[in-house]
Design an enzyme around this catalytic site. Structure first.
Site, short mmCIF file in Angstrom:
data_model
loop_
_atom_site.label_atom_id
_atom_site.label_comp_id
_atom_site.label_asym_id
_atom_site.label_seq_id
_atom_site.Cartn_x
_atom_site.Cartn_y
_atom_site.Cartn_z
N GLU A 222 0.90 -1.17 0.00
CA GLU A 222 0.00 0.00 0.00
C GLU A 222 0.92 1.20 0.00
O GLU A 222 1.76 1.33 0.90
CB GLU A 222 -0.81 0.06 1.29
CG GLU A 222 -1.78 -1.04 1.49
CD GLU A 222 -2.58 -0.80 2.77
OE1 GLU A 222 -3.81 -0.85 2.69
OE2 GLU A 222 -1.98 -0.56 3.83
N CYS B 114 -2.08 9.32 3.77
CA CYS B 114 -2.15 9.06 2.33
C CYS B 114 -3.50 9.53 1.79
O CYS B 114 -3.65 9.76 0.61
CB CYS B 114 -1.92 7.59 2.04
SG CYS B 114 -3.15 6.52 2.77
P1 NAP Z 1 8.55 4.72 4.19
O1 NAP Z 1 9.69 5.62 4.40
O2 NAP Z 1 8.40 4.05 2.87
O3 NAP Z 1 8.64 3.63 5.37
C1 NAP Z 1 7.67 2.62 5.52
C2 NAP Z 1 8.30 1.42 6.20
O4 NAP Z 1 9.28 0.87 5.31
C3 NAP Z 1 9.05 1.77 7.48
O5 NAP Z 1 8.90 0.71 8.40
C4 NAP Z 1 10.48 1.86 7.00
O6 NAP Z 1 11.44 1.64 8.02
C5 NAP Z 1 10.52 0.75 5.99
N1 NAP Z 1 11.62 0.85 5.03
C6 NAP Z 1 12.33 1.94 4.67
N2 NAP Z 1 13.25 1.59 3.73
C7 NAP Z 1 13.11 0.27 3.51
C8 NAP Z 1 13.75 -0.67 2.67
N3 NAP Z 1 14.72 -0.32 1.83
N4 NAP Z 1 13.33 -1.96 2.70
C9 NAP Z 1 12.33 -2.34 3.53
N5 NAP Z 1 11.70 -1.50 4.35
C10 NAP Z 1 12.06 -0.21 4.35
O7 NAP Z 1 7.16 5.44 4.46
P2 NAP Z 1 6.74 6.30 5.75
O8 NAP Z 1 7.44 7.61 5.67
O9 NAP Z 1 6.88 5.48 6.99
O10 NAP Z 1 5.19 6.49 5.51
C11 NAP Z 1 4.67 7.51 4.71
C12 NAP Z 1 4.21 6.96 3.37
O11 NAP Z 1 3.30 5.90 3.59
C13 NAP Z 1 3.47 8.00 2.55
O12 NAP Z 1 3.90 7.91 1.22
C14 NAP Z 1 2.00 7.55 2.70
O13 NAP Z 1 1.17 7.96 1.63
C15 NAP Z 1 2.14 6.07 2.77
N6 NAP Z 1 0.97 5.44 3.38
C16 NAP Z 1 0.11 4.76 2.57
C17 NAP Z 1 -1.01 4.18 3.11
C18 NAP Z 1 -1.97 3.40 2.25
O14 NAP Z 1 -2.88 2.80 2.80
N7 NAP Z 1 -1.80 3.38 0.95
C19 NAP Z 1 -1.24 4.31 4.48
C20 NAP Z 1 -0.34 5.02 5.27
C21 NAP Z 1 0.78 5.57 4.71
P3 NAP Z 1 12.21 2.88 8.71
O15 NAP Z 1 11.15 3.66 9.39
O16 NAP Z 1 13.15 2.21 9.62
O17 NAP Z 1 12.86 3.65 7.61
#
Ligand code: NAP
Length: 463
Positions: free
Chosen positions: A287, A321
């Site tokens: 997602e 999001c």
């Molecule tokens: P993110 O930076 O992509 O991080 C999400 C998760 O992925 C975190 O646990 C992060 O760990 C981990 N991660 C980071 N780099 C990784 C890698 N190379 N391999 C595996 N895992 C990795 O996103 P965020 O800043 O936490 O969240 C914001 C984003 O989420 C926004 O774009 C928002 O739109 C989206 N979102 C979407 C939904 C939906 O339902 N579509 C819902 C909520 C949020 P670390 O924290 O340790 O970096």
């Protein structure tokens, strides 16, 4: 046995003095626990590592909410091994019994609701209502997924054939990795984790590094509910460092991810490659980000439209999001609606989220602060600033609610996810939906159904 009807959790009214007092007391309780350490959980073993994630309060970055142990590759290997060991017996537990663990955990969360909400106030910078809404949603997920599993656990109806004894049923697939975001630090994490578990799978959970303390509380609650050890293993760590290791691990059968588009696409790509020793093709649920719009035409109730746009754009500082990141307004009502939106936005109270009166808090961390400011700078150069846009003379990552008008269709601010308190207002000639042709990934459109607009309502519960 009949499946009990599902009811969603109702929000508390913090205007009631008793509720307000209870929340104040929960905030004090959480504050007393600042600086505690939280270990990994691998099987039944709590592992305290030397390297820690320091989780801080985005409103006061010098306040340490907690220290959380950091997993390395060897911990991931061990956690996956324990999860497979647990899978042997967990997969045989009847679906209705697995669902009961979720109902029990939901009941515990209900009892601890304000404590958990208070953790989110300090760790994620959520206002009271947003924090409580997130805990409610976590409870809802468990109540809902439990019932879905009870339904799916029943035999699948088949066309009977005289000379055959056929059966169809769903089976769990094994051990997966759960990788949630920080913006709904309990709700999304709970939904992603418990849906996998209730289906009979075992998991390793790597929470977002900005919100690992609320994740540690979740893991404790699941075990307080009696979940057998090994079914849920807790391995926090920096995604950029251990993410690839988890995703490409040959014994990881599926990955459930919520987060940015960039990371989601990377996971999808890496998971598609078959590692040596890997038996199956990995499954990925990703997602990802959004750039949601509310569309308003001349038939809408403009006061309601203005209110819903402001709530949706600036709730939890626009870090959703589903946040209204752009308002697309038909020319005929553009100027009058923009004025109403700006007036309401100027009245929003930005402040410490542990204060009941605050309607907006800080963004999550310095990286988000910088990123949002770069979009604001772009807006100042390419659009018209209506309100906000400055800085706030205080500690923490606070950004005032900011609105740009005259944002051109197809431009950066109209197309890219800002994930902060910035609203782009776009003037549309009519409702032929041309500006929406470029909408990508996920859209909430305020489809006009006379006389009201629809999107933007119930925003607290949206992710
Ligand atoms: P993110 O930076 O992509 O991080 C999400 C998760 O992925 C975190 O646990 C992060 O760990 C981990 N991660 C980071 N780099 C990784 C890698 N190379 N391999 C595996 N895992 C990795 O996103 P965020 O800043 O936490 O969240 C914001 C984003 O989420 C926004 O774009 C928002 O739109 C989206 N979102 C979407 C939904 C939906 O339902 N579509 C819902 C909520 C949020 P670390 O924290 O340790 O970096």
């Amino acid at each position: 046995m009949a499946i009990k009807p599902y009811h969603y959790e109702l929000p508390l009214d913090f205007n009631q003095p008793s509720n307000r007092k209870a929340m104040e007391s929960a905030l004090r309780e959480v504050k007393e626990q600042f600086g505690l350490s939280y270990p990994l959980l691998i099987g039944s073993e709590r592992v305290d590592t030397e390297k820690k994630i320091t989780s801080t309060n985005p409103a006061h970055p010098d306040q340490v909410v907690g220290f959380v142990s950091k997993a390395e590759a060897s911990h991931i290997d061990q956690a996956i091994k324990e999860a497979w060991r647990a899978f042997d017996s967990w997969k045989k537990v009847p679906a209705a019994d697995r669902a009961r663990y979720l109902y029990k955990a939901a009941a515990i969360m209900r009892r601890k609701k304000l404590f958990l909400a208070a953790v989110e106030v300090y760790e994620a910078g959520k206002t009271w209502a947003e924090a409580e809404g997130d805990v409610n949603e976590a409870i809802d997920f468990m109540e809902y997924y439990g019932r879905q599993m009870e339904r799916l656990g029943a035999p699948v109806p088949l066309t009977p054939l005289d000379d055959e004894d056929d059966q169809a049923f769903y089976v769990p697939i094994g051990v997966g990795a759960i990788i949630p975001p920080w913006n709904f630090p309990l709700a999304i994490l709970t939904g992603m984790t418990t849906s996998a578990i209730v289906a009979g799978n075992c998991v390793i959970l790597k929470p977002a590094s900005a919100t690992p303390v609320i994740a540690a509380h979740f893991v404790e609650i699941m075990h307080e509910a009696g979940l057998p050890y090994g079914v849920l293993n807790f391995v926090p760590g920096d995604g950029g460092t251990i993410g690839d290791y988890i995703v490409t691990h040959p014994l990881i059968r599926f990955i459930s991810f919520t987060g940015s588009r960039e990371v989601g696409l990377r996971i999808n790509q890496l998971a598609a490659q078959v590692a040596p020793g890997q038996k199956w093709i990995k499954r990925v649920v990703a997602e990802m980000g959004g750039k949601d719009a509310i569309v308003v035409d001349e038939t809408a109730d403009l006061d309601k439209a203005a209110q819903d746009i402001v709530t949706s754009a600036f709730g939890f500082q626009g870090q959703k999001c589903s946040a209204c990141s752009r308002a697309i307004i038909v020319d005929e009502v553009h100027d009058v609606l923009l004025k109403k939106i700006v007036e309401r936005t100027k009245k929003l109270v930005v402040g410490d989220p542990d204060n009941f009166n605050s309607q907006m808090g800080p963004v999550i961390d310095p990286k988000a602060f910088e990123k949002v400011h770069s979009y604001i700078q772009w807006g100042k150069e390419h659009a018209h600033l209506e309100t906000g846009g400055g800085t706030m003379d205080r500690d923490g990552y606070f950004i005032p609610p900011t609105i740009f008008s005259d944002v051109k269709p197809g431009s950066k601010l109209e197309q890219e996810e800002v994930f902060g308190p910035v609203l782009a207002v776009i003037r549309a000639r009519n409702l032929l939906f041309q500006p929406l042709q470029r909408v990508h990934i996920q859209v909430v459109i305020g489809l006009i159904e006379q006389p009201n607009i629809r999107a933007g309502q119930n925003n607290l519960q949206q992710c």
